[in-house]
Enzyme design. Structure first.
Site, PDB file in Angstrom:
ATOM      1  N   CYS A   2       0.847  -1.193   0.000  1.00 37.73           N
ATOM      2  CA  CYS A   2       0.000   0.000   0.000  1.00 37.73           C
ATOM      3  C   CYS A   2       0.876   1.235   0.000  1.00 37.73           C
ATOM      4  O   CYS A   2       2.095   1.159   0.083  1.00 37.73           O
ATOM      5  CB  CYS A   2      -0.873   0.005   1.248  1.00 37.73           C
ATOM      6  SG  CYS A   2      -1.767  -1.529   1.499  1.00 37.73           S
ATOM      7  N   ARG A  28       1.394   1.870  -6.139  1.00 33.43           N
ATOM      8  CA  ARG A  28       1.601   0.913  -5.045  1.00 33.43           C
ATOM      9  C   ARG A  28       0.332   0.162  -4.690  1.00 33.43           C
ATOM     10  O   ARG A  28       0.390  -0.848  -3.992  1.00 33.43           O
ATOM     11  CB  ARG A  28       2.099   1.629  -3.785  1.00 33.43           C
ATOM     12  CG  ARG A  28       3.423   2.344  -3.955  1.00 33.43           C
ATOM     13  CD  ARG A  28       3.828   2.995  -2.661  1.00 33.43           C
ATOM     14  NE  ARG A  28       4.017   1.989  -1.645  1.00 33.43           N
ATOM     15  CZ  ARG A  28       5.163   1.328  -1.456  1.00 33.43           C
ATOM     16  NH1 ARG A  28       6.184   1.580  -2.235  1.00 33.43           N
ATOM     17  NH2 ARG A  28       5.276   0.402  -0.526  1.00 33.43           N
ATOM     18  N   TRP A  74      -3.572  -1.770  -1.323  1.00 30.03           N
ATOM     19  CA  TRP A  74      -3.428  -2.997  -2.132  1.00 30.03           C
ATOM     20  C   TRP A  74      -3.815  -4.110  -1.183  1.00 30.03           C
ATOM     21  O   TRP A  74      -3.065  -4.486  -0.302  1.00 30.03           O
ATOM     22  CB  TRP A  74      -1.981  -3.146  -2.591  1.00 30.03           C
ATOM     23  CG  TRP A  74      -1.755  -4.344  -3.430  1.00 30.03           C
ATOM     24  CD1 TRP A  74      -1.443  -5.605  -2.993  1.00 30.03           C
ATOM     25  CD2 TRP A  74      -1.827  -4.447  -4.853  1.00 30.03           C
ATOM     26  NE1 TRP A  74      -1.328  -6.471  -4.039  1.00 30.03           N
ATOM     27  CE2 TRP A  74      -1.556  -5.804  -5.189  1.00 30.03           C
ATOM     28  CE3 TRP A  74      -2.100  -3.544  -5.863  1.00 30.03           C
ATOM     29  CZ2 TRP A  74      -1.548  -6.244  -6.508  1.00 30.03           C
ATOM     30  CZ3 TRP A  74      -2.094  -3.989  -7.176  1.00 30.03           C
ATOM     31  CH2 TRP A  74      -1.822  -5.299  -7.485  1.00 30.03           C
ATOM     32  N   ASN A 100       0.894  -0.071   6.247  1.00 31.50           N
ATOM     33  CA  ASN A 100       1.331  -0.861   5.073  1.00 31.50           C
ATOM     34  C   ASN A 100       2.127  -2.048   5.598  1.00 31.50           C
ATOM     35  O   ASN A 100       3.090  -1.878   6.336  1.00 31.50           O
ATOM     36  CB  ASN A 100       2.215  -0.005   4.164  1.00 31.50           C
ATOM     37  CG  ASN A 100       2.837  -0.853   3.055  1.00 31.50           C
ATOM     38  OD1 ASN A 100       2.260  -1.842   2.628  1.00 31.50           O
ATOM     39  ND2 ASN A 100       4.040  -0.488   2.639  1.00 31.50           N
ATOM     40  N   GLY A 101       1.713  -3.242   5.245  1.00 30.89           N
ATOM     41  CA  GLY A 101       2.406  -4.437   5.719  1.00 30.89           C
ATOM     42  C   GLY A 101       1.393  -5.495   6.113  1.00 30.89           C
ATOM     43  O   GLY A 101       0.209  -5.403   5.751  1.00 30.89           O
ATOM     44  N   GLU A 470      10.563 -18.477 -21.129  1.00 27.88           N
ATOM     45  CA  GLU A 470      10.323 -17.155 -20.533  1.00 27.88           C
ATOM     46  C   GLU A 470      11.375 -16.148 -20.994  1.00 27.88           C
ATOM     47  O   GLU A 470      11.072 -14.988 -21.305  1.00 27.88           O
ATOM     48  CB  GLU A 470      10.307 -17.259 -19.006  1.00 27.88           C
ATOM     49  CG  GLU A 470      10.156 -15.955 -18.256  1.00 27.88           C
ATOM     50  CD  GLU A 470       8.885 -15.173 -18.560  1.00 27.88           C
ATOM     51  OE1 GLU A 470       8.822 -13.996 -18.182  1.00 27.88           O
ATOM     52  OE2 GLU A 470       7.989 -15.730 -19.223  1.00 27.88           O
ATOM     53  N   LYS A 474      10.422 -12.633 -22.857  1.00 26.37           N
ATOM     54  CA  LYS A 474      10.779 -11.324 -22.311  1.00 26.37           C
ATOM     55  C   LYS A 474      11.484 -10.487 -23.371  1.00 26.37           C
ATOM     56  O   LYS A 474      11.208  -9.318 -23.565  1.00 26.37           O
ATOM     57  CB  LYS A 474      11.693 -11.533 -21.079  1.00 26.37           C
ATOM     58  CG  LYS A 474      11.433 -10.673 -19.880  1.00 26.37           C
ATOM     59  CD  LYS A 474      10.028 -10.343 -19.520  1.00 26.37           C
ATOM     60  CE  LYS A 474       9.170 -11.595 -19.365  1.00 26.37           C
ATOM     61  NZ  LYS A 474       7.730 -11.262 -19.187  1.00 26.37           N
ATOM     62  N   GLU A 477       8.957  -9.398 -25.973  1.00 27.90           N
ATOM     63  CA  GLU A 477       7.993  -8.408 -25.452  1.00 27.90           C
ATOM     64  C   GLU A 477       8.558  -6.985 -25.475  1.00 27.90           C
ATOM     65  O   GLU A 477       7.884  -6.043 -25.864  1.00 27.90           O
ATOM     66  CB  GLU A 477       7.616  -8.742 -24.011  1.00 27.90           C
ATOM     67  CG  GLU A 477       6.555  -9.817 -23.845  1.00 27.90           C
ATOM     68  CD  GLU A 477       6.229 -10.059 -22.377  1.00 27.90           C
ATOM     69  OE1 GLU A 477       5.046  -9.988 -22.000  1.00 27.90           O
ATOM     70  OE2 GLU A 477       7.162 -10.302 -21.589  1.00 27.90           O
ATOM     71  N   HIS A 493      16.216 -31.556 -33.610  1.00 30.86           N
ATOM     72  CA  HIS A 493      15.101 -32.124 -34.390  1.00 30.86           C
ATOM     73  C   HIS A 493      14.422 -31.045 -35.250  1.00 30.86           C
ATOM     74  O   HIS A 493      13.223 -31.084 -35.479  1.00 30.86           O
ATOM     75  CB  HIS A 493      14.082 -32.770 -33.443  1.00 30.86           C
ATOM     76  CG  HIS A 493      14.682 -33.844 -32.602  1.00 30.86           C
ATOM     77  ND1 HIS A 493      15.303 -34.960 -33.130  1.00 30.86           N
ATOM     78  CD2 HIS A 493      14.824 -33.931 -31.255  1.00 30.86           C
ATOM     79  CE1 HIS A 493      15.766 -35.708 -32.142  1.00 30.86           C
ATOM     80  NE2 HIS A 493      15.497 -35.122 -30.999  1.00 30.86           N
ATOM     81  N   LYS A 590      -0.994  -4.834 -19.782  1.00 28.84           N
ATOM     82  CA  LYS A 590      -0.622  -5.553 -18.566  1.00 28.84           C
ATOM     83  C   LYS A 590      -1.547  -6.738 -18.321  1.00 28.84           C
ATOM     84  O   LYS A 590      -1.127  -7.794 -17.876  1.00 28.84           O
ATOM     85  CB  LYS A 590      -0.652  -4.608 -17.368  1.00 28.84           C
ATOM     86  CG  LYS A 590      -0.182  -5.239 -16.079  1.00 28.84           C
ATOM     87  CD  LYS A 590       1.293  -5.559 -16.157  1.00 28.84           C
ATOM     88  CE  LYS A 590       1.801  -6.479 -15.091  1.00 28.84           C
ATOM     89  NZ  LYS A 590       3.080  -7.062 -15.392  1.00 28.84           N
TER      90      LYS A 590
HETATM   91  C1  BG6 Z   1      -0.156 -10.301 -20.924  1.00 31.25           C
HETATM   92  C2  BG6 Z   1       0.987  -9.600 -20.205  1.00 31.25           C
HETATM   93  O1  BG6 Z   1      -1.095  -9.362 -21.302  1.00 31.25           O
HETATM   94  O2  BG6 Z   1      -0.796 -11.252 -20.077  1.00 31.25           O
HETATM   95  C3  BG6 Z   1       1.984 -10.668 -19.795  1.00 31.25           C
HETATM   96  O3  BG6 Z   1       1.602  -8.665 -21.061  1.00 31.25           O
HETATM   97  C4  BG6 Z   1       1.279 -11.689 -18.910  1.00 31.25           C
HETATM   98  O4  BG6 Z   1       3.045 -10.071 -19.093  1.00 31.25           O
HETATM   99  C5  BG6 Z   1       0.035 -12.279 -19.558  1.00 31.25           C
HETATM  100  O5  BG6 Z   1       2.179 -12.713 -18.580  1.00 31.25           O
HETATM  101  C6  BG6 Z   1      -0.789 -13.060 -18.555  1.00 31.25           C
HETATM  102  O6  BG6 Z   1      -1.251 -12.166 -17.566  1.00 31.25           O
HETATM  103  P1  BG6 Z   1      -1.771 -12.679 -16.144  1.00 31.25           P
HETATM  104  O7  BG6 Z   1      -2.196 -11.428 -15.454  1.00 31.25           O
HETATM  105  O8  BG6 Z   1      -2.918 -13.591 -16.387  1.00 31.25           O
HETATM  106  O9  BG6 Z   1      -0.641 -13.351 -15.464  1.00 31.25           O
END
Ligand code: BG6
Length: 595
Positions: A2, A28, A74, A100-101, A470, A474, A477, A493, A590
């Site tokens: 938070c 936050r 949060w 916060n905590g 992953e 990354k 992305e 293969h 996001k």
């Molecule tokens: C995408 C994000 O929209 O959704 C990724 O850009 C993320 O970073 C993926 O891994 C899944 O999102 P979530 O919130 O279901 O983990």
């Protein structure tokens, strides 16, 4: 996590400082917000929703008053609501607290206070604090003594600020949650992070763990747990307000990569019980699982789910992993015995939600592994496992991946009932080892060496396979470069046809049996491809590769988590060199709430 803000001054400016501060802290947490101002009567305003919702709940011309505190939340204990929003008050409404905590012993404190006649308005852990202060005052303690007595009864993490009716003093204390004080000309400030008051002052004092602060318009006094006054260093911040939001980092993503040690500490807290060497996850205490386990997820969460499925298989539990958008209960055998685990940091991704809903329809047992309290996945699942990574603002997931892996590792142990002392030791050592990788990494030099490559390949075996996937995701992305991850054994293969001197290969070589992956390294080396090894055994590998990114050993399951940090850093520095918009990459979001 938070956001907390506080101000006391010689002018009537508390309201403006609090509202500006909360806006600066919203990254936050943004599921509810509130303020309390002593003018000198104490007035408390709080609302579910973002700071804008609170703004529309207070008088248009604001509120008078020299002294006040504010909070943006949060959720950890109790879903977002007006009642669960901070500040929380005592029975008389003359004491207000923001926090916060996580207070680990709040349940027992609450039961004792309720038995003594205190009435509670919320589900939060925080609300015990104003009632503890009230109880101490009822025994004749001064306000400062009562505050200290209340804090001394708390177990867990806290940054706390308190104001009293008819008083221009703010009392504050911290343990593990951040709290910084700001020294102004007409008044003084406190906050969870500098961005909250950077536009008013750049002179700050960082409160240390177990320290207290008494703040009033004439000054700030910091004391230790015994009450002794502590000499504090005043530091000057050289950031502009915009940057401070990132705590001095250039990008939220880089900040979040560096937050992984703290995030993992929070994920482990309350769950790894050192005393009797066991792992217990409170929120899963009543979860039983007789049948098969099916993971559903998207993006980075899918890679964490792949990692989780392997942990379950190794623990002798039948487990499969599905891309959520491909999860079809008409063709996949799902029964009431099946445990369907939706892994989703936001808890809102549409593909994952529809997979979860179809599992619910079939009557499967469902669990959400998520970062967001009160999210759809949390509300629509039979069980929830929170990864507690705190808000992640950078679109490309980083710290939530590591927290998902650790949460799933603990979950696998609780389901199999098998958590060796060695594994518990490895878990507890992980945050410091993550910090070591962050402190010692030479990923930037590796990124500089290969920024102009045509394409990038990532290979790994076992727990390193999802990390290879992953690593490639990354880089794609945030750099918009072509990258692919493979199971190391699969390269020969087909994909080996793509390998050349223009395609660097990042090979994850960790754990006891590295011989097979070394064989794959020799395959690509024979095609003149540059090779970067991410390894905890540099002496056995360096002679076969062009660059080494070293990680400490943390056992077969956890070393890949450390290795992934090296890949995050390589991606970050390549994207940085290419001048990409790292926090908001093109075409991405996001959390994608459309299928
Ligand atoms: C995408 C994000 O929209 O959704 C990724 O850009 C993320 O970073 C993926 O891994 C899944 O999102 P979530 O919130 O279901 O983990």
């Amino acid at each position: 996590m938070c956001g907390i803000i506080g101000y006391t001054g010689t002018n009537d400016g508390a309201f403006d400082v609090l509202m500006t501060g909360l806006a600066g802290l919203e990254y936050r947490g943004y599921d509810s917000a509130g303020i309390a101002i002593a003018d000198p009567t104490l007035s408390v305003h709080k609302r579910e929703g973002e700071v804008a919702a609170l703004e529309s709940a207070v008088p248009a011309d604001g509120l008078g008053g020299q002294t006040g505190i504010g909070h943006t939340r949060w959720s950890t204990h109790g879903p977002p609501s007006d009642a669960n929003a901070h500040p929380h008050t005592d029975c008389s409404g003359s004491i207000a607290v923001v926090h916060n905590g996580i207070i680990e012993n709040y349940q027992s404190l609450r039961e004792r206070l309720e038995a003594d006649g205190h009435t509670f308005e919320s589900d939060t852990d925080t609300e015990v604090i104003p009632h503890l202060i009230e109880a101490a005052i009822d025994t004749g303690a001064t306000r400062e003594e009562a505050f200290r007595q209340a804090i001394s009864q708390l177990e867990g993490s806290y940054a706390v600020a308190t104001v009293f009716e008819d008083d221009e003093t703010i009392y504050a204390a911290r343990n593990e949650s951040p709290l910084v004080l700001g020294i102004g000309d007409e008044g003084h400030y406190l906050a969870s992070d500098v961005p909250a008051f950077i536009e008013y002052t750049d002179r700050v004092v960082y409160l240390e763990d177990e320290q207290f602060a008494r703040i009033n318009p004439s000054g700030i006094v910091v004391t230790d747990a015994t009450g002794a006054v502590v000499d504090t260093a005043v530091e000057t911040i050289d950031w502009d307000p915009e940057d401070a939001g990132k705590s001095g980092y250039d990008h939220y993503m880089f900040k979040e990569i560096n937050e992984q040690p703290a995030a993992i500490r929070k994920c482990l807290r309350e769950r790894v019980v050192e005393l009797d060497q066991r792992i217990s996850i409170e929120e899963l205490a009543d979860l039983e699982c007789q049948g098969p386990v099916q993971f559903v997820a998207c993006g980075t969460s899918y890679h964490a789910a792949l990692y989780g499925a392997r942990l379950f298989q190794e623990a002798g539990i039948q487990a499969q992993c599905f891309l959520a958008s491909e999860y079809d209960v008409e063709t996949i055998p799902v029964t009431g015995e099946t445990l369907v685990v939706a892994v989703t940091q936001s808890g809102e991704t549409a593909d994952t939600m529809s997979a979860l809903r179809s599992a619910n329809r079939i009557g499967a047992n469902t669990l959400a592994v998520t970062n967001v309290v009160g999210s759809s996945a949390a509300r629509e699942s039979d069980h929830v496992l929170y990864i507690r990574a705190g808000p992640e603002i950078g679109v490309a997931a980083t710290k939530t991946f590591a927290s998902q892996q650790v949460a799933l590792a603990m979950f696998a142990c609780t389901l199999s009932g098998d958590a060796s002392a060695e594994f518990i030791r490895q878990l507890r050592a992980l945050p410091d080892q993550l910090q070591q990788v962050l402190d010692e990494s030479n990923a930037r030099a590796v990124a500089d060496a290969y920024v102009d490559a045509e394409a990038y390949f990532f290979i790994g075996r076992g727990y390193n396979h999802p990390v290879a996937l992953e690593g490639a995701l990354k880089l794609k992305e945030i750099s918009y470069k072509h990258a692919e991850g493979f199971a190391a054994g699969e390269l020969k293969h087909g994909p080996l046809a793509l390998v050349s001197e223009k395609t660097p290969v990042f090979a994850l070589v960790t754990g006891s049996d590295i011989s097979k992956t070394l064989g794959n390294i020799k395959e690509v080396e024979a095609r003149n491809a540059p090779v970067v090894a991410i390894t905890d055994a540099p002496s056995q590998v360096e002679q076969y590769v062009d660059h080494v990114l070293e990680v400490p050993s943390a056992g077969p399951q956890l070393t890949p988590i450390l290795a992934n940090v090296q890949l995050q850093l390589v991606s970050y520095w390549i994207a940085n060199r290419l001048g990409r918009s790292i926090d908001k990459p093109r075409n991405l979001a996001k959390s994608v709430t459309v299928e």
